[in-house]
Enzyme design. Structure first.
Site, PDB file in Angstrom:
ATOM      1  N   HIS A  29       0.836  -1.213   0.000  1.00 28.47           N
ATOM      2  CA  HIS A  29       0.000   0.000   0.000  1.00 28.47           C
ATOM      3  C   HIS A  29       0.867   1.259   0.000  1.00 28.47           C
ATOM      4  O   HIS A  29       0.685   2.163  -0.836  1.00 28.47           O
ATOM      5  CB  HIS A  29      -0.912  -0.010   1.228  1.00 28.47           C
ATOM      6  CG  HIS A  29      -1.804   1.190   1.340  1.00 28.47           C
ATOM      7  ND1 HIS A  29      -3.098   1.207   0.879  1.00 28.47           N
ATOM      8  CD2 HIS A  29      -1.572   2.434   1.857  1.00 28.47           C
ATOM      9  CE1 HIS A  29      -3.635   2.393   1.092  1.00 28.47           C
ATOM     10  NE2 HIS A  29      -2.728   3.157   1.697  1.00 28.47           N
ATOM     11  N   GLU A  30       1.815   1.316   0.924  1.00 22.89           N
ATOM     12  CA  GLU A  30       2.662   2.505   1.025  1.00 22.89           C
ATOM     13  C   GLU A  30       3.606   2.627  -0.174  1.00 22.89           C
ATOM     14  O   GLU A  30       3.940   3.738  -0.591  1.00 22.89           O
ATOM     15  CB  GLU A  30       3.453   2.477   2.331  1.00 22.89           C
ATOM     16  CG  GLU A  30       2.598   2.470   3.589  1.00 22.89           C
ATOM     17  CD  GLU A  30       1.658   3.658   3.685  1.00 22.89           C
ATOM     18  OE1 GLU A  30       1.954   4.711   3.093  1.00 22.89           O
ATOM     19  OE2 GLU A  30       0.605   3.524   4.337  1.00 22.89           O
ATOM     20  N   HIS A  33       1.885   4.590  -2.850  1.00 20.08           N
ATOM     21  CA  HIS A  33       2.014   6.033  -2.623  1.00 20.08           C
ATOM     22  C   HIS A  33       3.413   6.517  -2.999  1.00 20.08           C
ATOM     23  O   HIS A  33       3.579   7.545  -3.666  1.00 20.08           O
ATOM     24  CB  HIS A  33       1.763   6.363  -1.149  1.00 20.08           C
ATOM     25  CG  HIS A  33       0.354   6.165  -0.691  1.00 20.08           C
ATOM     26  ND1 HIS A  33      -0.737   6.609  -1.410  1.00 20.08           N
ATOM     27  CD2 HIS A  33      -0.149   5.586   0.439  1.00 20.08           C
ATOM     28  CE1 HIS A  33      -1.849   6.314  -0.757  1.00 20.08           C
ATOM     29  NE2 HIS A  33      -1.513   5.683   0.369  1.00 20.08           N
TER      30      HIS A  33
END
Length: 377
Positions: A29-30, A33
């Site tokens: 997920h990170e 980003h």
């Protein structure tokens, strides 16, 4: 010695699988980003797995601090111009920056760059889920059975509707069904809701109406789930149990379909929850996830990674909810900014984020209470 043995079993059997699953999902997920932020020219100050004090870390050649932190229940990417790990803008610092430096901050980036960077996290979760499902299907195939009835339970919804052994379900509410699992999945989230079922009986289509009965199902680990059932069974002979194999591209498509099934199942549950047809006690928090991780680990790595894929979709969906402090809340603000031609004021955003934080905190407390109640009950 018994206490030490129980403690070791708990750590290795439950906590370790939970941390493996959670770390994988958070990292991906990170990373979504991070990669899109870097691609759009936003400077990244820190990439952390976990919160709180840093345990270990290093700086890369771009000036990003990669670290593992003490509280392993999440993670974050901190961009240039962020005031904290929650990406709260540091307006005072931004005012003092030179224009060329401000362009490298998250808040100073163009609207599309901010939106793409925020959306990349949940999208990465969906990609992870599809990839995990695809690898499982390409490697091990998928166990399936035809939706052909071998037995109708006495007094069940199916018997009252007139279903007979040998009938093959063709469609439910106009949605085609191909496997017996399609039937179970569709019916399970529709307790006490009338459904229209089309069956093939000796080459002729017969349309029936039935109402799935609410039932508490217990799995092999003793976990109880409230589902809708119609009271039909299939067998090796009737259902033609088999393992369907997939090539690489077919596996990706099947992985996408499996991920979509998780999405639709989630929305069906939320809809039933709002309508009062299902209880909220099935909402689980970190304790229940840890428990499920330990249970799946006993079945092997395939089961554990299958759980990771399901959780990855769920976390991606949760983050897309239009709640301030979540990625979906940020995207909502960007949509408003795009319509208005300017962002909401700092004061309005601050109030919204406080409300959003309170909502997320209440959800976490409620889910944890459910976890504790299920353990005690």
């Amino acid at each position: 010695m018994a206490f030490l043995g129980d403690t070791l079993h708990f750590l290795v059997g439950y906590i370790l699988p939970f941390l493996v699953v959670l770390t994988l999902i958070v990292f991906v997920h990170e990373m979504g980003h991070y990669l899109v932020g870097r691609w759009t020219g936003i400077r990244v100050l820190a990439f952390s797995i976990g919160f709180g004090p840093e345990l270990i870390g290093f700086n890369d050649r771009h000036g990003t601090r990669w670290k593992l932190s003490a509280i392993p229940l999440g993670g974050y990417v901190r961009f240039y111009g962020d005031g904290d790990a929650a990406s709260t803008p540091d307006y005072a610092a931004l005012e003092e920056m030179r224009p060329e430096d401000r362009g490298n901050t998250f808040l100073g980036a163009r609207l599309w760059k901010r939106a793409a960077t925020v959306a990349a996290g949940p999208i990465a979760n969906f990609i992870l889920a599809i990839a995990i499902f695809a690898v499982i299907f390409a490697t091990y195939g998928k166990h399936i059975a035809d939706p052909t009835v071998s037995e109708v339970k006495p007094g069940s919804a199916a018997e009252r509707a007139g279903v007979l052994p040998g009938d093959r379900l063709v469609a439910i509410d106009g949605t085609p069904v191909v496997t017996f699992d399609d039937v179970r999945r569709y019916v399970g989230v529709r307790p006490d809701m009338p459904i229209s079922v089309r069956i093939d009986r000796g080459g002729k289509d017969v349309d029936l109406t039935m109402v799935p009965e609410r039932s508490v199902i217990e799995d092999q680990f003793g976990n109880k789930m409230e589902l809708g059932i119609i009271g039909i069974l299939t067998s090796q002979q009737s259902g033609n149990f088999r393992v369907q194999t997939f090539g690489p591209l077919q596996a990706i498509g099947e992985g996408a379909r499996e991920s979509w099934n998780v999405v639709t199942g989630t929305f069906d549950y939320i809809g039933n929850l709002i309508a009062g047809r299902m209880k909220a006690d099935q909402l689980g928090g970190p304790i229940r996830v840890a428990q499920a991780s330990g249970q799946m680990a006993t079945l092997g790595l395939v089961a554990l990674f299958h759980l990771a894929a399901v959780l990855s979709v769920s976390i991606g969906l949760l983050n897309l909810m239009p709640v301030p402090v979540l990625d979906g809340g940020h995207l909502m603000f960007y949509a408003i900014e795009g319509i208005r031609g300017r962002p909401l004021g700092a004061g309005a955003q601050d109030v919204a984020f406080r409300i959003g934080f309170a909502m997320v905190l209440m959800l976490m407390v409620f889910a944890t209470w459910n976890d504790i109640s299920s353990l005690l009950g």
